[in-house]
Write an enzyme that holds these catalytic residues in place. Sequence first.
Site, mmCIF file in Angstrom:
data_model
loop_
_atom_site.group_PDB
_atom_site.id
_atom_site.type_symbol
_atom_site.label_atom_id
_atom_site.label_comp_id
_atom_site.label_asym_id
_atom_site.label_seq_id
_atom_site.Cartn_x
_atom_site.Cartn_y
_atom_site.Cartn_z
ATOM 1 N N HIS A 135 0.839 -1.207 0.000
ATOM 2 C CA HIS A 135 0.000 0.000 0.000
ATOM 3 C C HIS A 135 0.870 1.253 0.000
ATOM 4 O O HIS A 135 1.585 1.512 0.966
ATOM 5 C CB HIS A 135 -0.880 -0.050 1.257
ATOM 6 C CG HIS A 135 -1.811 1.094 1.432
ATOM 7 N ND1 HIS A 135 -1.685 2.011 2.446
ATOM 8 C CD2 HIS A 135 -2.900 1.458 0.711
ATOM 9 C CE1 HIS A 135 -2.659 2.888 2.362
ATOM 10 N NE2 HIS A 135 -3.420 2.583 1.323
ATOM 11 N N HIS A 152 -1.099 10.285 -3.129
ATOM 12 C CA HIS A 152 -2.364 9.871 -2.498
ATOM 13 C C HIS A 152 -3.352 11.023 -2.411
ATOM 14 O O HIS A 152 -4.519 10.900 -2.791
ATOM 15 C CB HIS A 152 -2.111 9.303 -1.097
ATOM 16 C CG HIS A 152 -3.387 8.962 -0.401
ATOM 17 N ND1 HIS A 152 -4.058 9.874 0.389
ATOM 18 C CD2 HIS A 152 -4.156 7.843 -0.399
ATOM 19 C CE1 HIS A 152 -5.175 9.322 0.841
ATOM 20 N NE2 HIS A 152 -5.245 8.092 0.383
HETATM 21 O O1 G3P Z 1 -6.690 1.704 -2.513
HETATM 22 C C1 G3P Z 1 -6.878 0.951 -1.362
HETATM 23 C C2 G3P Z 1 -6.666 1.895 -0.281
HETATM 24 O O2 G3P Z 1 -5.455 2.501 -0.587
HETATM 25 C C3 G3P Z 1 -7.746 2.929 -0.207
HETATM 26 O O3 G3P Z 1 -7.416 3.870 0.692
HETATM 27 O O4 G3P Z 1 -7.025 6.212 1.065
HETATM 28 O O5 G3P Z 1 -5.127 4.654 1.186
HETATM 29 O O6 G3P Z 1 -6.121 5.198 -1.006
HETATM 30 P P1 G3P Z 1 -6.374 5.025 0.463
HETATM 31 CA CA CA Z 2 -5.149 3.786 -2.582
#
Ligand code: G3P
Ligand code: CA
Length: 304
Positions: free
Chosen positions: A30, A72
Site C-alpha cells: 500500500h 495519495h
Molecule cells: O486503494 C486501497 C486503499 O489505498 C484505499 O485507501 O485512502 O489509502 O487510497 P487510500
Molecule cells: Ca489507494
Amino acid sequence: MLRSAVILLALVTMTMSGEAQYSKKTLVAHRGASADAPEHTLAAYRLAMAQGADFVEQDLAVTKDGVLICLHDASLERTTNVEELFPDRATTQTIEGRTRKAWLANDFTLAEIKRLDAGSWFDPKFKDEKIVTFDEAVALIKGQAGLFPELKTPEIYAGRDVKFEELVAAALDQHGLRGPKADPKTPIILQTFGEASARKLAQMKIGVPVVLLIGDGRNFDSAEKVKAWKGIVQGLGPAKQIVLKNPDFVKWAHAEGMTVTPYTITTRDLKSGFADVTAEMNHYLYTLGVDAVFTDNPDKFPRK
Ligand code: G3P
Ligand code: CA
C-alpha cells in the site's frame, strides 16, 4: 503450436474477465512499503519489492500539464514542502467533503512538482526523494511485480480538462501493459472509489481487472448490493472493517466471481484483538478467506 495458442487465448480471456487476477494469497504493498519509507517514492516502491510484494500500489493524480503522478492526496501539502516553495499558490478547495486551503496537484506543472521534497516529512534521511510520475513507477517495477494503480479522487477533475480514464488507458498502452501482448510478469489491476469511473472503465473495455473500493461508511450489507457490480468490476476492495463485521461479504463476492482485497492492514492501525499485524493479515486471508490484502508492511505478510 495449436495447444500453445489455445492456452494463451484462455489466459487472455481469463485476464480480461478478471478471474485470473490472483493465483495465490496476494500481497499488495500500500503506497509502497509505506510504514518504512515515504509513501509513493521510489524508495518506498524499491523497499516493497525487496520485501516480496506481489503488487505495488500507486495512487494516481494528474498535473496541470496532464501528466500522471503517484500521489495519495489531491493536494501536495501533507507530503511535500509545497507551502514553503509556493506560499501564494493555495486555493480554497472542498476535498472529500471538507473545505480548506490546499495546494491542489492539478494546479502545478510537473516541472514545479519535481522541485518538491517528498521525503523529509517522513524522515530527514529521505530528503532527496521526489514525487514520481506513473511512467517512472512503471520503469522501476515492470518485470519485477504487478502494479495496482488507483484513479484517485476523480471528482476533483470535474470541470477541468482532464480525461483521467483515457490517460490511464494510454499509459497502459504506451508501456505494453494491456492487451494480448501485455507483459505477463507485470500484471495490472486498476482500482477506484469512483462508481462513475468504474463504470467508464467497463464501458471502455479497459482490458485489465478493475476493483471497486468501498469506504467504511458505505452500506454494502446484502448479497444483492454485491451482485449489482458483477460484470462491471472484477473485484471489491472494502475497508477492512466491512469484512470483519460481515464475513458473508467474502462469500457474496466469491459467489459472483469477484475477488476481495480489503484495505489497509498496517502497524499504524492495528486493531485490538490481534497480537500483531501478521496475525491480523492471517485472520483476513485464512479465516475470513479474502484473496489479497493492502498492507503498509510487506515484510510482515504471512507466507505459507
Ligand atoms: O486503494 C486501497 C486503499 O489505498 C484505499 O485507501 O485512502 O489509502 O487510497 P487510500
Ligand atoms: Ca489507494
